[in-house]
Design a protein around this motif. Structure first.
Motif, PDB file in Angstrom:
ATOM      1  N   GLU A   4       0.847  -1.182   0.000  1.00 60.31           N
ATOM      2  CA  GLU A   4       0.000   0.000   0.000  1.00 60.31           C
ATOM      3  C   GLU A   4       0.887   1.237   0.000  1.00 60.31           C
ATOM      4  N   LYS A   5       0.362   2.303  -0.581  1.00 67.66           N
ATOM      5  CA  LYS A   5       1.109   3.552  -0.568  1.00 67.66           C
ATOM      6  C   LYS A   5       1.163   4.059   0.868  1.00 67.66           C
ATOM      7  N   ALA A   6       2.349   4.392   1.296  1.00 70.48           N
ATOM      8  CA  ALA A   6       2.548   4.871   2.665  1.00 70.48           C
ATOM      9  C   ALA A   6       2.312   6.374   2.732  1.00 70.48           C
ATOM     10  N   GLU A   7       1.864   6.799   3.883  1.00 66.54           N
ATOM     11  CA  GLU A   7       1.662   8.226   4.123  1.00 66.54           C
ATOM     12  C   GLU A   7       2.564   8.645   5.269  1.00 66.54           C
ATOM     13  N   ARG A   8       3.224   9.756   5.108  1.00 65.07           N
ATOM     14  CA  ARG A   8       4.123  10.256   6.142  1.00 65.07           C
ATOM     15  C   ARG A   8       3.303  10.966   7.220  1.00 65.07           C
ATOM     16  N   ILE A   9       3.641  10.673   8.478  1.00 62.88           N
ATOM     17  CA  ILE A   9       3.009  11.359   9.609  1.00 62.88           C
ATOM     18  C   ILE A   9       4.100  11.828  10.561  1.00 62.88           C
ATOM     19  N   THR A  10       3.745  12.717  11.447  1.00 62.99           N
ATOM     20  CA  THR A  10       4.655  13.185  12.484  1.00 62.99           C
ATOM     21  C   THR A  10       4.052  12.813  13.819  1.00 62.99           C
ATOM     22  N   ILE A  11       4.862  12.231  14.688  1.00 63.73           N
ATOM     23  CA  ILE A  11       4.387  11.889  16.028  1.00 63.73           C
ATOM     24  C   ILE A  11       5.327  12.477  17.073  1.00 63.73           C
TER      25      ILE A  11
END
Length: 94
Positions: A4-11
């Motif tokens: 699946e296409k990954a999505e960048r997140i900030t944690i």
């Protein structure tokens, strides 16, 4: 297998958690922080699925129990269980 296409997140994490992640990555246990976080998410998802399955089973058992006849007072049920236990103990001793 197509990923699946990954999505960048900030944690934002507490320092001790971040230190643990960095330690595992630098030790070679994981190739990247993303890999470790994905593994943690898979473990969390599995735990959640198992929890939901247990809750569902408990609900099914409660529904079955509710439909299985008249309720038995706790003291009566406990006394019956104790009698069965004593009978088993006597058989083991003989």
């Amino acid at each position: 297998m197509q990923r699946e296409k990954a999505e960048r997140i900030t944690i934002t994490l507490p320092r001790d958690m971040l230190a643990s992640i960095k330690k595992e990555v630098s030790s070679g246990s994981y190739g990247s922080t993303s890999e470790l976080i994905r593994e943690a998410m898979r473990m969390w998802q599995k735990r959640e699925e198992e929890y939901k399955a247990r809750i569902s089973l408990i609900r099914e058992r409660l529904a079955h129990s509710k439909q299985s006849g008249e309720p038995v007072p706790f003291n009566t049920a406990f006394k019956t269980i104790e009698e069965i236990h004593q009978q088993r103990v006597k058989k083991e001793v003989q």
